[in-house]
Scaffold this motif. Structure first.
Motif, PDB file in Angstrom:
ATOM      1  N   GLU A  62      -1.173  -7.074  23.645  1.00  0.00           N
ATOM      2  CA  GLU A  62      -1.321  -8.133  24.651  1.00  0.00           C
ATOM      3  C   GLU A  62      -2.739  -8.719  24.612  1.00  0.00           C
ATOM      4  N   ARG A  63      -3.739  -7.854  24.512  1.00  0.00           N
ATOM      5  CA  ARG A  63      -5.114  -8.340  24.445  1.00  0.00           C
ATOM      6  C   ARG A  63      -5.380  -9.052  23.116  1.00  0.00           C
ATOM      7  N   LEU A  64      -4.793  -8.538  22.048  1.00  0.00           N
ATOM      8  CA  LEU A  64      -4.972  -9.165  20.733  1.00  0.00           C
ATOM      9  C   LEU A  64      -4.401 -10.579  20.731  1.00  0.00           C
ATOM     10  N   ILE A  65      -3.141 -10.717  21.164  1.00  0.00           N
ATOM     11  CA  ILE A  65      -2.497 -12.029  21.158  1.00  0.00           C
ATOM     12  C   ILE A  65      -3.234 -12.990  22.085  1.00  0.00           C
ATOM     13  N   GLY A  66      -3.667 -12.493  23.237  1.00  0.00           N
ATOM     14  CA  GLY A  66      -4.394 -13.354  24.168  1.00  0.00           C
ATOM     15  C   GLY A  66      -5.682 -13.885  23.578  1.00  0.00           C
ATOM     16  N   SER A  67      -6.433 -13.034  22.883  1.00  0.00           N
ATOM     17  CA  SER A  67      -7.694 -13.461  22.276  1.00  0.00           C
ATOM     18  C   SER A  67      -7.469 -14.476  21.169  1.00  0.00           C
ATOM     19  N   VAL A  68      -6.476 -14.199  20.321  1.00  0.00           N
ATOM     20  CA  VAL A  68      -6.201 -15.110  19.200  1.00  0.00           C
ATOM     21  C   VAL A  68      -5.714 -16.461  19.712  1.00  0.00           C
ATOM     22  N   LEU A  69      -4.825 -16.441  20.693  1.00  0.00           N
ATOM     23  CA  LEU A  69      -4.316 -17.704  21.236  1.00  0.00           C
ATOM     24  C   LEU A  69      -5.420 -18.492  21.936  1.00  0.00           C
ATOM     25  N   THR A 147      -8.952 -11.519  32.504  1.00  0.00           N
ATOM     26  CA  THR A 147      -8.720 -12.322  33.701  1.00  0.00           C
ATOM     27  C   THR A 147      -7.399 -13.086  33.600  1.00  0.00           C
ATOM     28  N   VAL A 148      -7.137 -13.629  32.408  1.00  0.00           N
ATOM     29  CA  VAL A 148      -5.886 -14.359  32.189  1.00  0.00           C
ATOM     30  C   VAL A 148      -4.685 -13.425  32.342  1.00  0.00           C
ATOM     31  N   GLN A 149      -4.812 -12.198  31.825  1.00  0.00           N
ATOM     32  CA  GLN A 149      -3.706 -11.236  31.937  1.00  0.00           C
ATOM     33  C   GLN A 149      -3.384 -10.936  33.390  1.00  0.00           C
ATOM     34  N   ILE A 150      -4.399 -10.726  34.189  1.00  0.00           N
ATOM     35  CA  ILE A 150      -4.179 -10.450  35.614  1.00  0.00           C
ATOM     36  C   ILE A 150      -3.477 -11.628  36.286  1.00  0.00           C
ATOM     37  N   LEU A 151      -3.938 -12.853  35.972  1.00  0.00           N
ATOM     38  CA  LEU A 151      -3.341 -14.049  36.545  1.00  0.00           C
ATOM     39  C   LEU A 151      -1.879 -14.195  36.136  1.00  0.00           C
ATOM     40  N   VAL A 152      -1.601 -13.947  34.837  1.00  0.00           N
ATOM     41  CA  VAL A 152      -0.232 -14.089  34.336  1.00  0.00           C
ATOM     42  C   VAL A 152       0.689 -13.076  34.992  1.00  0.00           C
ATOM     43  N   ARG A 153       0.242 -11.812  35.092  1.00  0.00           N
ATOM     44  CA  ARG A 153       1.084 -10.787  35.705  1.00  0.00           C
ATOM     45  C   ARG A 153       1.340 -11.092  37.174  1.00  0.00           C
ATOM     46  N   ALA A 154       0.332 -11.616  37.850  1.00  0.00           N
ATOM     47  CA  ALA A 154       0.510 -11.970  39.259  1.00  0.00           C
ATOM     48  C   ALA A 154       1.539 -13.083  39.408  1.00  0.00           C
ATOM     49  N   GLY A 157       4.921 -11.709  38.700  1.00  0.00           N
ATOM     50  CA  GLY A 157       5.353 -10.874  39.811  1.00  0.00           C
ATOM     51  C   GLY A 157       5.903 -11.683  40.965  1.00  0.00           C
ATOM     52  N   MET A 158       5.416 -12.912  41.133  1.00  0.00           N
ATOM     53  CA  MET A 158       5.894 -13.770  42.198  1.00  0.00           C
ATOM     54  C   MET A 158       7.347 -14.174  42.000  1.00  0.00           C
ATOM     55  N   VAL A 159       7.796 -14.176  40.741  1.00  0.00           N
ATOM     56  CA  VAL A 159       9.191 -14.551  40.470  1.00  0.00           C
ATOM     57  C   VAL A 159      10.038 -13.324  40.126  1.00  0.00           C
ATOM     58  N   GLY A 160       9.497 -12.126  40.427  1.00  0.00           N
ATOM     59  CA  GLY A 160      10.286 -10.901  40.275  1.00  0.00           C
ATOM     60  C   GLY A 160      10.235 -10.262  38.911  1.00  0.00           C
ATOM     61  N   VAL A 161       9.328 -10.693  38.031  1.00  0.00           N
ATOM     62  CA  VAL A 161       9.224 -10.104  36.693  1.00  0.00           C
ATOM     63  C   VAL A 161       8.100  -9.080  36.701  1.00  0.00           C
ATOM     64  N   ARG A 162       8.415  -7.845  36.318  1.00  0.00           N
ATOM     65  CA  ARG A 162       7.422  -6.786  36.259  1.00  0.00           C
ATOM     66  C   ARG A 162       7.109  -6.475  34.805  1.00  0.00           C
ATOM     67  N   THR A 163       5.845  -6.405  34.476  1.00  0.00           N
ATOM     68  CA  THR A 163       5.424  -6.123  33.102  1.00  0.00           C
ATOM     69  C   THR A 163       4.655  -4.819  33.071  1.00  0.00           C
ATOM     70  N   ASP A 164       4.876  -4.060  32.009  1.00  0.00           N
ATOM     71  CA  ASP A 164       4.147  -2.808  31.794  1.00  0.00           C
ATOM     72  C   ASP A 164       3.398  -2.925  30.484  1.00  0.00           C
ATOM     73  N   PRO A 165       2.093  -3.108  30.520  1.00  0.00           N
ATOM     74  CA  PRO A 165       1.340  -3.317  29.292  1.00  0.00           C
ATOM     75  C   PRO A 165       1.326  -2.105  28.374  1.00  0.00           C
ATOM     76  N   ASP A 166       1.665  -0.933  28.908  1.00  0.00           N
ATOM     77  CA  ASP A 166       1.607   0.281  28.095  1.00  0.00           C
ATOM     78  C   ASP A 166       2.940   0.623  27.446  1.00  0.00           C
ATOM     79  N   SER A 167       3.986  -0.144  27.763  1.00  0.00           N
ATOM     80  CA  SER A 167       5.296   0.167  27.204  1.00  0.00           C
ATOM     81  C   SER A 167       5.572  -0.695  25.987  1.00  0.00           C
ATOM     82  N   ALA A 168       6.167  -0.057  24.971  1.00  0.00           N
ATOM     83  CA  ALA A 168       6.524  -0.781  23.751  1.00  0.00           C
ATOM     84  C   ALA A 168       7.901  -1.400  23.920  1.00  0.00           C
ATOM     85  N   VAL A 169       8.097  -2.548  23.315  1.00  0.00           N
ATOM     86  CA  VAL A 169       9.393  -3.214  23.407  1.00  0.00           C
ATOM     87  C   VAL A 169      10.454  -2.390  22.690  1.00  0.00           C
ATOM     88  N   LEU A 170      10.119  -1.851  21.531  1.00  0.00           N
ATOM     89  CA  LEU A 170      11.044  -1.016  20.767  1.00  0.00           C
ATOM     90  C   LEU A 170      10.354   0.292  20.416  1.00  0.00           C
TER      91      LEU A 170
END
Length: 431
Positions: A62-69, A147-154, A157-170
């Motif tokens: 998540e941090r890698l993709i955010g920095s590159v983007l 800072t962007v990650q915190i804003l995005v998760r917030a 969360g307002m629309v009911g989506v919960r993200t876990d940065p420590d969990s792998a998709v697969l």
């Protein structure tokens, strides 16, 4: 050279430099996200420092993709702004539209498609090359990205989506299983190799109950029978170990190993000067080994470790109430990986699957769903039942009569034969 000419060339040079940086960001993103961590680990073990760095920075994707983007968007917007200013000075008001057209083509071809095409064809090599400068960029941009990650998760969360940065998709197991399935579908992996590898991966998800020999099929010995009867049954049995019971067939008091029994018989007969009738004095209970009981919910990989660490090959399966359910051997677990193992003492059996001209097959109701899936390359679900008969009963919500037909999971099931409450013969056809 006039001031106008100098500014023009400096602006053009800046645009080219920004396009190169954009290409670097685009290619890096593709290389680091498409590269296989297993292959990167192999390269790192061979001494590749770049691969080792790539492994470290991809741990926090998540941090890698955010920095590159962030870096990529900054340089793309800046290059577009410079191009707009440059073309406006050269062509007036029409320069805005011209700048949009030219920059779209340049960014698409040289900053997106070309670097990403190279990266996707050589992901591990490209990831190793870009990992060090990307690590510096990630470090520098981490405060903004955090800072962007915190804003995005917030906002999510307002629309009911919960993200876990420590969990792998697969999980790794799912990734390997998917790779094997894809390789088999493309003809790169043989069915037998796929089944063996998937069997090894599945051991942790399967329990003893699913592969045990059910108690209805056990061959046991009455320990209170005459020694001659027990000896005759043991030497004529295809099995090297026989559970021994007393008073009740489910009251297992020991396990008779044929080798132990024959060793004791040899000793008694030898001491009697070769008189075989001396075996009548043999105390079978002294020959029987202490039974080893296994809970039916034990995962197969854990049970295999227990067998190996305790140097055992044979366990009696019990449920949560201590009632005998069946038995399991080390060979049963190995067969989940390599398939059926047949030795010179096994009784020859016919193919458990009878193929009919109609395209259907006939099988014994006790055949496990897993064995049927492996033999026919099907994907019948085995979450609710272990055997095919169990699956039919579960789906039908009753014990069907002979001749009844059911359709579910894309298959047609016909009950060919029923004995008491058991579905002993079934006909199955894929729809």
């Amino acid at each position: 050279m006039t001031t106008f000419d100098t500014a023009l060339w400096l602006t053009a040079g800046a645009i080219i430099a920004l396009l190169i940086i954009s290409a670097f960001f685009s290619g890096s993103e593709t290389a680091l996200t498409a590269s296989s961590r297993a292959k990167l680990r192999a390269l790192a073990d061979k001494g590749s420092g770049g691969a080792e760095t790539a492994l470290k920075i991809t741990e926090d994707s998540e941090r890698l993709i955010g920095s590159v983007l962030l870096g990529n968007n900054v340089v793309n917007i800046l290059s577009a702004s410079l191009a707009t200013a440059l073309f406006t000075r050269l062509f007036g008001d029409s320069g805005v539209a011209l700048a949009t057209l030219v920059m779209t083509l340049l960014v698409l071809i040289f900053a997106e498609v070309m670097p990403k095409t190279y990266a996707i064809t050589n992901p591990e090599r490209a990831a190793s090359l870009v990992s060090r400068p990307i690590r510096v960029i990630v470090f520098l941009l981490s405060p903004i990205v955090g800072t962007v990650q915190i804003l995005v998760r917030a906002m999510l969360g307002m629309v009911g989506v919960r993200t876990d940065p420590d969990s792998a998709v697969l999980s790794y197991q799912e990734e390997i299983a998917g790779t094997l399935a894809l390789g088999h579908s493309e003809g790169a992996v043989d069915k037998e190799d796929r089944d063996r590898l998937l069997g090894a991966l599945d051991l942790g998800h399967r329990t003893v109950e699913e592969v045990m020999l059910h108690r209805s099929q056990l061959e046991t010995v009455d320990i209170d029978a005459s020694p001659a009867e027990i000896i005759a049954q043991s030497v004529n049995s295809p099995h090297s170990r026989l559970p021994a019971w007393r008073d009740d067939p489910e009251n297992i008091v020991g396990v008779i190993h044929v080798r132990d029994l024959m060793r004791e018989v040899h000793r008694v007969v030898t001491e009697a000067g070769g008189d075989f009738s001396a075996v009548a004095t043999l105390d079978i209970s002294t020959v029987a080994r202490e039974p080893y009981f296994v809970p039916d919910t034990t995962p197969l990989d854990e049970q295999m470790r227990q067998f190996l660490s305790q140097r055992r090959h044979f366990g009696l399966v019990i449920d949560e109430y201590g009632a005998l359910q069946g038995l399991i051997t080390l060979e049963d677990i190995l067969e989940e990986i390599v398939g059926e193992i047949v030795d010179e003492h096994d009784i020859p059996t016919e193919d458990p699957i009878t193929r009919l001209e109609t395209g259907a097959i006939e099988i014994d109701g006790t055949m496990t769903i897993r064995d049927l899936n492996r033999a026919m390359d099907w994907a019948l679900p085995d979450e609710e039942a272990n055997t095919v008969a169990g699956l039919v009963i579960h789906e039908a919500q009753q014990i069907p009569e002979a001749g009844q037909v059911f359709q579910f999971h894309g298959f047609r099931f016909m009950v060919v034969e029923r004995v008491e409450n058991r579905l002993t013969r079934l006909r199955v056809r894929k729809m």
